[in-house]
Motif scaffolding. Structure first.
Motif, PDB file in Angstrom:
ATOM      1  N   ASP A   3      29.029  13.650  -4.728  1.00  0.00           N
ATOM      2  CA  ASP A   3      29.659  13.189  -3.497  1.00  0.00           C
ATOM      3  C   ASP A   3      30.710  12.123  -3.744  1.00  0.00           C
ATOM      4  N   LYS A   4      30.686  11.491  -4.907  1.00  0.00           N
ATOM      5  CA  LYS A   4      31.630  10.416  -5.184  1.00  0.00           C
ATOM      6  C   LYS A   4      32.275  10.632  -6.543  1.00  0.00           C
ATOM      7  N   SER A   5      33.505  10.176  -6.656  1.00  0.00           N
ATOM      8  CA  SER A   5      34.210  10.261  -7.930  1.00  0.00           C
ATOM      9  C   SER A   5      33.646   9.206  -8.881  1.00  0.00           C
ATOM     10  N   ARG A  25      43.775  20.939  -7.566  1.00  0.00           N
ATOM     11  CA  ARG A  25      42.314  20.891  -7.433  1.00  0.00           C
ATOM     12  C   ARG A  25      41.788  19.465  -7.547  1.00  0.00           C
ATOM     13  N   GLU A  28      42.791  17.361  -4.455  1.00  0.00           N
ATOM     14  CA  GLU A  28      41.898  17.651  -3.327  1.00  0.00           C
ATOM     15  C   GLU A  28      40.545  16.974  -3.518  1.00  0.00           C
ATOM     16  N   ARG A  29      40.010  16.999  -4.745  1.00  0.00           N
ATOM     17  CA  ARG A  29      38.743  16.320  -5.034  1.00  0.00           C
ATOM     18  C   ARG A  29      38.864  14.823  -4.780  1.00  0.00           C
ATOM     19  N   ASP A  30      39.987  14.240  -5.191  1.00  0.00           N
ATOM     20  CA  ASP A  30      40.183  12.806  -4.988  1.00  0.00           C
ATOM     21  C   ASP A  30      40.160  12.454  -3.507  1.00  0.00           C
ATOM     22  N   PHE A  31      40.842  13.246  -2.690  1.00  0.00           N
ATOM     23  CA  PHE A  31      40.872  12.974  -1.257  1.00  0.00           C
ATOM     24  C   PHE A  31      39.521  13.234  -0.600  1.00  0.00           C
ATOM     25  N   ARG A  32      38.776  14.195  -1.112  1.00  0.00           N
ATOM     26  CA  ARG A  32      37.496  14.555  -0.529  1.00  0.00           C
ATOM     27  C   ARG A  32      36.385  13.584  -0.941  1.00  0.00           C
ATOM     28  N   GLU A  33      36.355  13.183  -2.212  1.00  0.00           N
ATOM     29  CA  GLU A  33      35.232  12.422  -2.739  1.00  0.00           C
ATOM     30  C   GLU A  33      35.548  10.970  -3.060  1.00  0.00           C
ATOM     31  N   ARG A  35      37.172   7.032  -3.014  1.00  0.00           N
ATOM     32  CA  ARG A  35      37.367   5.927  -2.086  1.00  0.00           C
ATOM     33  C   ARG A  35      38.760   5.353  -2.340  1.00  0.00           C
TER      34      ARG A  35
END
Length: 67
Positions: A3-5, A25, A28-33, A35
């Protein structure tokens, strides 16, 4: 996927963005997971390290040139 980077994912994302080679990809992960504060702080730290490295490199080059 988590859930978090992680620290390393954040660091690699910031480094990739400095060079402009971040994949869609990962972005998108950075924006999704991620802070935002972590990315801002990491970016500021990396910018400071870059500026310091340039200053040290110029001082070293000038000392080699005898200036």
């Amino acid at each position: 996927m988590s859930d978090k980077s992680t620290f390393w994912q954040t660091l690699l994302s910031v480094l990739s963005s400095f060079f402009g080679v971040q994949s869609e990809r990962n972005r998108e992960r950075d924006f999704r997971e991620g802070r935002p504060l972590h990315y801002v702080l990491t970016g500021l730290l990396m910018a400071a390290v870059f500026v310091l490295a340039v200053i040290l490199l110029v001082r070293w080059a000038l000392s080699l040139a005898g200036a």
